[in-house]
Design a protein around this motif. Structure first.
Motif, PDB file in Angstrom:
ATOM      1  N   THR A  88      60.141  10.913   5.381  1.00 53.05           N
ATOM      2  CA  THR A  88      60.826  12.211   5.141  1.00 53.05           C
ATOM      3  C   THR A  88      60.407  13.185   6.156  1.00 53.05           C
ATOM      4  OG1 THR A  88      58.973  13.042   3.595  1.00 53.05           O
ATOM      5  CG2 THR A  88      60.979  11.898   2.494  1.00 53.05           C
ATOM      6  N   ASP A  89      59.337  13.316   6.559  1.00 54.60           N
ATOM      7  CA  ASP A  89      58.619  14.238   7.596  1.00 54.60           C
ATOM      8  C   ASP A  89      58.941  13.834   8.848  1.00 54.60           C
ATOM      9  OD1 ASP A  89      57.820  15.852   5.417  1.00 54.60           O
ATOM     10  OD2 ASP A  89      55.827  15.152   5.811  1.00 54.60           O
ATOM     11  N   VAL A  90      58.903  12.469   9.161  1.00 58.61           N
ATOM     12  CA  VAL A  90      59.293  12.141  10.634  1.00 58.61           C
ATOM     13  C   VAL A  90      60.748  11.605  10.883  1.00 58.61           C
ATOM     14  CG1 VAL A  90      58.392  10.307  12.481  1.00 58.61           C
ATOM     15  CG2 VAL A  90      56.769  11.462  10.809  1.00 58.61           C
ATOM     16  N   LEU A  91      61.015  10.772  10.135  1.00 58.05           N
ATOM     17  CA  LEU A  91      62.474  10.321  10.331  1.00 58.05           C
ATOM     18  C   LEU A  91      63.619  11.291   9.593  1.00 58.05           C
ATOM     19  CD1 LEU A  91      62.205   6.338   9.718  1.00 58.05           C
ATOM     20  CD2 LEU A  91      61.895   7.695  11.847  1.00 58.05           C
ATOM     21  N   GLY A  92      63.038  12.007   8.505  1.00 56.08           N
ATOM     22  CA  GLY A  92      64.238  13.038   8.172  1.00 56.08           C
ATOM     23  C   GLY A  92      65.215  12.501   6.921  1.00 56.08           C
ATOM     24  N   PHE A  93      64.469  11.320   6.285  1.00 53.81           N
ATOM     25  CA  PHE A  93      64.974  11.051   5.150  1.00 53.81           C
ATOM     26  C   PHE A  93      64.824  11.956   4.059  1.00 53.81           C
ATOM     27  CE2 PHE A  93      65.439   6.027   5.872  1.00 53.81           C
ATOM     28  CZ  PHE A  93      65.766   6.364   7.077  1.00 53.81           C
ATOM     29  N   GLU A  94      65.608  11.605   3.059  1.00 53.46           N
ATOM     30  CA  GLU A  94      65.488  12.424   1.822  1.00 53.46           C
ATOM     31  C   GLU A  94      64.782  11.774   0.800  1.00 53.46           C
ATOM     32  OE1 GLU A  94      69.625  13.354   1.001  1.00 53.46           O
ATOM     33  OE2 GLU A  94      69.706  14.743   2.533  1.00 53.46           O
ATOM     34  N   LEU A  95      64.029  12.170   0.025  1.00 54.22           N
ATOM     35  CA  LEU A  95      63.433  11.521  -1.026  1.00 54.22           C
ATOM     36  C   LEU A  95      64.175  11.457  -2.150  1.00 54.22           C
ATOM     37  CD1 LEU A  95      60.983  10.259  -2.238  1.00 54.22           C
ATOM     38  CD2 LEU A  95      59.817  12.301  -2.805  1.00 54.22           C
TER      39      LEU A  95
END
Length: 135
Positions: free
Chosen positions: A21-28
């Motif tokens: 989430t924080d590095v790759l920007g995915f959504e939880l």
């Protein structure tokens, strides 16, 4: 028919969530209590790339036992096994560099786009892919 989830075995749920989430920007997408097949507690953790209309995501599965622990970072036997395509390669690459992502090579230009190999929090190899350079 569509591919829904791909499992990535990780050492720790929270470290993996932070990376994706924080590095790759995915959504939880989900983080729910669950049970193993034999009734022990675990979590059902799903992350998805933002704006991906396909709904495909990663199931982050914390290693359970020695066999699974041995698979952390080795799910693809040293090959690139996951591919992250972005619209702005330079911005994604620079952001990931600033956040400490380990790249195993320099970016290169191929007929299919700009590409660089990086490792995830578990040690698996990924391709970061961007559009082919114009011209």
């Amino acid at each position: 028919m569509r591919l829904d989830l791909v499992t990535v075995i990780v050492d720790d749920y929270d470290e993996a969530i932070a990376f994706y989430t924080d590095v790759l920007g995915f959504e939880l997408a989900e983080d729910s209590p669950s049970l193993t097949n034999d009734g022990r507690p675990k979590r059902w953790v799903v992350v998805r790339p933002p704006g991906d209309g396909s709904g495909t995501g990663l199931l982050l599965a914390q290693a359970d036992g020695d066999r699974q622990a041995g698979g952390v970072g080795e799910q693809f036997a040293g090959r690139v096994g996951l591919f992250l395509r972005v619209g702005d390669f330079d911005a994604a690459y620079d952001r990931m560099l600033q956040l400490g992502v380990e790249f195993v090579s320099a970016p290169r230009h191929e007929a299919y786009g700009t590409v660089v190999v990086f490792t995830d929090v578990a040690g698996n190899l990924w391709d970061l892919l961007g559009p082919a350079p114009a011209g």
